[in-house]
Design an enzyme around this catalytic site. Structure first.
Site, mmCIF file in Angstrom:
data_model
loop_
_atom_site.group_PDB
_atom_site.id
_atom_site.type_symbol
_atom_site.label_atom_id
_atom_site.label_comp_id
_atom_site.label_asym_id
_atom_site.label_seq_id
_atom_site.Cartn_x
_atom_site.Cartn_y
_atom_site.Cartn_z
ATOM 1 N N CYS A 19 0.830 -1.196 0.000
ATOM 2 C CA CYS A 19 0.000 0.000 0.000
ATOM 3 C C CYS A 19 0.870 1.254 0.000
ATOM 4 O O CYS A 19 0.592 2.222 -0.691
ATOM 5 C CB CYS A 19 -0.905 -0.016 1.237
ATOM 6 N N GLY A 51 -5.862 -2.032 8.320
ATOM 7 C CA GLY A 51 -4.936 -2.210 7.202
ATOM 8 C C GLY A 51 -5.055 -1.090 6.197
ATOM 9 O O GLY A 51 -5.543 0.000 6.517
ATOM 10 N N CYS A 52 -4.643 -1.349 4.991
ATOM 11 C CA CYS A 52 -4.647 -0.328 3.935
ATOM 12 C C CYS A 52 -6.050 0.218 3.704
ATOM 13 O O CYS A 52 -6.991 -0.537 3.464
ATOM 14 C CB CYS A 52 -4.112 -0.931 2.637
ATOM 15 N N PHE A 53 -6.195 1.538 3.760
ATOM 16 C CA PHE A 53 -7.541 2.106 3.640
ATOM 17 C C PHE A 53 -8.152 1.959 2.253
ATOM 18 O O PHE A 53 -9.366 2.063 2.094
ATOM 19 C CB PHE A 53 -7.607 3.563 4.111
ATOM 20 N N CYS A 55 -8.392 -0.815 0.692
ATOM 21 C CA CYS A 55 -9.156 -2.058 0.837
ATOM 22 C C CYS A 55 -10.387 -1.839 1.709
ATOM 23 O O CYS A 55 -11.495 -2.260 1.351
ATOM 24 C CB CYS A 55 -8.299 -3.146 1.474
#
Length: 220
Positions: A19, A51-53, A55
């Site tokens: 990310c 986690g990665c925003f 997613c």
């Protein structure tokens, strides 16, 4: 020489599916027109980090009752954080999502189910392949009732689903900073980006398969 070459290949592969490895040059400039979202008087907001925003935003936006999801930063103390600054892990913030929802169509409790059902809450400081405090799991609450709902969900999951300890932080909400515009709706606007193809889309599809009853029409 073979060892050095192998390390370079591994490093490059990690960059492609990270990310934080994103470059503005990779961004799809199409469909960049801003869609103005106007909350109604029924709209409420919940905040989550898992986690990665890119997613997380896509997952919540696929759910019935969710009007909009906005990528941003929360959980830290540094003023005006940026993507580059939080990437150092020194600001205290996590990549988070503000979820605008209609409580007449979806409850906070269901949003918590979406949150826990779309990531691994036993992973400390990260969701594969992204690791660091900025990718930690946090469920934010604004009221005592929201806190109780989150804690009850953790107790239930600890007893029925996870053998490892759930490390999700249950944190009172204080401040949310919206991320830079090119991070908004990133997955939708960049379907061919390497991270999106390798991580975001599979994570979204896994969620859809697990909770088909929660999806908006056309998102199955």
């Amino acid at each position: 020489m073979k060892i050095i070459k192998s390390l370079l290949v591994v490093s490059f592969s990690i960059l492609l599916v990270s990310c934080f490895g994103f470059s503005n040059k990779e961004e799809n400039k199409e469909n960049m027109a801003k869609v103005m979202f106007t909350p109604t008087r029924d709209t409420e907001v919940a905040y989550f980090a898992s986690g990665c925003f890119w997613c997380v935003e896509a997952i919540f936006e696929s759910v019935t009752g969710v009007e909009e999801a906005v990528s941003g930063y929360a959980g830290g103390k540094t003023l005006n954080p940026t993507y580059e600054k939080i990437g150092t892990g020194k600001t205290g913030h996590a990549e988070a999502v503000a979820v605008y929802y209609n409580p007449k169509k979806i409850s906070f409790e269901t949003l918590v189910t979406v949150f826990f059902g779309s990531h691994n809450p036993t992973t400390k400081n990260g969701q594969h392949p992204d690791y660091g405090s900025q990718y930690r799991s946090i469920a934010f609450y604004k009221t005592a009732n929201e806190k109780k709902i989150i804690e009850n969900a953790i107790k239930k999951l600890s007893a029925e689903e996870y053998k490892r300890k759930i490390v999700t932080e249950v944190t009172e909400f204080t401040k949310f900073y919206k991320a830079e515009e090119h991070h908004q709706d990133f997955e939708r606007r960049n379907p061919n980006q390497s991270y999106v193809k390798a991580v975001s889309v599979p994570r979204l599809n896994k969620f859809k398969k697990k909770f088909p009853e929660l999806l908006k029409k056309g998102n199955h």
